[in-house]
Structures are given as structure tokens and as C-alpha cells.
Design a protein around this motif. Structure first.
Motif: not given
Length: 265
Positions: A240-265
Motif C-alpha cells: 500500500d505504500d505508493p512512494r518510489p523505492p528511493a523515497e520509501r527506502a530512505r523513510a524506512i532507514h530513518s524510522a528504523t535508525t530512530a528506533l535503534l537510537e531510542g529517538q521518537p519515531t
């Protein structure tokens, strides 16, 4: 110290290995998993021909992106472990470290699993076993029992956040697992409520996963329960995510990195 982070092929399964490697580098991931074996006979996979392994290795080295694991081996009564040798050979040549598996119940399963693990060990590979609610091995405890029954020294339980929780697992259960039993983890989010039917569970796992912070899974508790040395990837297929792969991949990386670093997602 920030954990290195991998991108599982199932997140962008329509991309070739070379395309996935380049996407991973562009979006900040350190390594990838690759679909070298079909989930079912005739299913989509990208096992490279012998002459193509060197080209893929050249691309990986040029992008600075490593191979961590290959997917996905369903260990059922029809599987001939020797059929996995080409995929394992390619993984070993590319510097891979693990083989992802799941399993159905049948007579002789522990021996069959042991054979898969032995072939992997001959090539310097470990084997990760994950539970799935619609397969015979459908709980974390069932995975641990199969590993123990097989006697395989290179096997471990794969903490896929979605499967672990949908199969009745808890963060506390991860923390209580024996030393060495958790080597790899795959992260994603999803609604807190478990789907009520098998079809809905399958649909969620194969196309309904969410970015960390977009759902209700206890991801911070899962990350906190992982051993410090656990290798963490993202497996996040979404229909259901319509974003182009590059945009979606960056969003995934950002959200997961925030999780691993203990930041608000």
C-alpha cells in the motif's frame, strides 16, 4: 554505538540484487539480504548464474554494501537439502553469513533441518529459523526445540518482530533465550491487534507491514531484549505504500535508525 542496519530483499522484491544493493547504499543501509531461493517451487528468486556472481560482487564492493543473508528456505517434506547448494555456494562466494529458513511439521524434520545446517556449515554459513503462524513450526519455543533436536551448532532463532509477536512471543521471551540462540533480527511495525484469520495473517506478513512508529508493536522492548551483537535488518514488504523505492527506502532507514537510537519515531 549505532548498530549497522540491513535491508531485506522482501522489502523490495521486484528489484534485482544489483538494484537492491545500489538502493541500499543510496538510502544509508550497510548490508542486504538477497532472495536466492524461492519460497515455493517456481517462485520469484534471483539466484545468480555462476558468471554473474563476480559481477554482483564487483557492484557490492563498489557500493560498499555487504551481503548478510539469503532467503527463504521452506523446510518441508519435499525439500531436497542438496537443492540449496547453488544458493549457498553463491552466498558464500559473496561473503554472506546466514541462511533464512522456516519449517513445516513432518516425520524426519529434525534430521532434514540438520542436513540443511550441515550443508551451510560446510560453506561457513549459519542458519536462522523463524516461526510463522501458518506453518507447523509456529512458535518461538517450537523453533528452539527444533534447533535442539537437530543438534546443529550453527543454527539460531530469527527474531522477525512481526512473526515473533503474531506467534505468541514476547520481548521477555527473547531476553530469556539461551546464549547464542539469537543471532539475527528483522524489524517492522504493524497494528497492535493480531489478524483473526490465517489468510489475513499471511496478507499482513507479505504486504501489510508498517514503518517503525506507524503501528502498535512493542518494538523498543524487542530491540532492548536483543543481545548487543545481534545483526539487525528491516523486512518491510508493503502493498500500500505508493512512494518510489528511493523515497520509501530512505523513510524506512530513518524510522528504523530512530528506533535503534531510542529517538521518537
Amino acid at each position: 554505538m549505532t548498530r549497522k542496519l540491513g535491508l531485506g530483499h522482501f522489502t523490495f522484491l521486484d528489484l534485482s540484487p544489483t538494484e537492491l544493493v545500489r538502493l541500499a547504499r543510496q538510502s544509508g543501509f550497510d548490508f542486504v539480504g538477497l532472495r536466492f531461493h524461492p519460497v515455493a517451487p517456481g517462485g520469484l528468486h534471483y539466484l545468480p548464474a555462476t558468471q554473474d556472481v563476480s559481477e554482483l560482487r564487483r557492484v557490492m564492493e563498489g557500493e560498499g554494501v555487504a551481503l548478510y543473508d539469503i532467503e527463504t528456505v521452506v523446510i518441508d517434506r519435499t525439500l531436497d537439502p542438496r537443492s540449496l547448494i547453488p544458493a549457498m555456494d553463491a552466498a558464500a562466494e559473496l561473503g554472506g553469513r546466514r541462511v533464512n529458513t522456516c519449517a513445516d511439521l513432518f516425520d524426519g524434520l529434525p534430521d532434514r533441518f540438520a542436513q540443511v545446517c550441515a550443508l551451510a556449515q560446510e560453506r561457513g554459513l549459519g542458519v536462522d529459523l523463524e516461526c510463522m503462524a501458518w506453518r507447523g513450526i509456529d512458535s518461538p519455543q517450537a523453533c528452539l526445540e527444533l534447533i535442539d533436536q537437530s543438534g546443529a551448532s550453527n543454527a539460531a532463532y530469527l527474531v522477525d518482530a512481526l512473526h515473533h509477536l503474531r506467534c505468541g512471543g514476547t520481548p521477555q521471551g527473547i531476553a530469556a533465550m539461551p546464549e547464542g540462540r539469537v543471532v539475527s533480527a528483522q524489524l517492522c511495525d504493524a497494528p497492535a491487534k493480531r489478524p483473526s484469520t490465517t489468510d489475513d495473517l499471511i496478507a499482513e506478513a507479505r504486504g501489510g507491514r508498517l514503518l517503525p512508529g506507524e503501528g502498535g508493536l512493542p518494538l523498543r522492548e524487542i530491540v532492548a531484549a536483543l543481545p548487543a551483537e545481534t545483526i539487525v535488518s528491516v523486512e518491510l514488504p508493503s502493498a500500500d505504500d505508493p512512494r518510489p523505492p528511493a523515497e520509501r527506502a530512505r523513510a524506512i532507514h530513518s524510522a528504523t535508525t530512530a528506533l535503534l537510537e531510542g529517538q521518537p519515531t
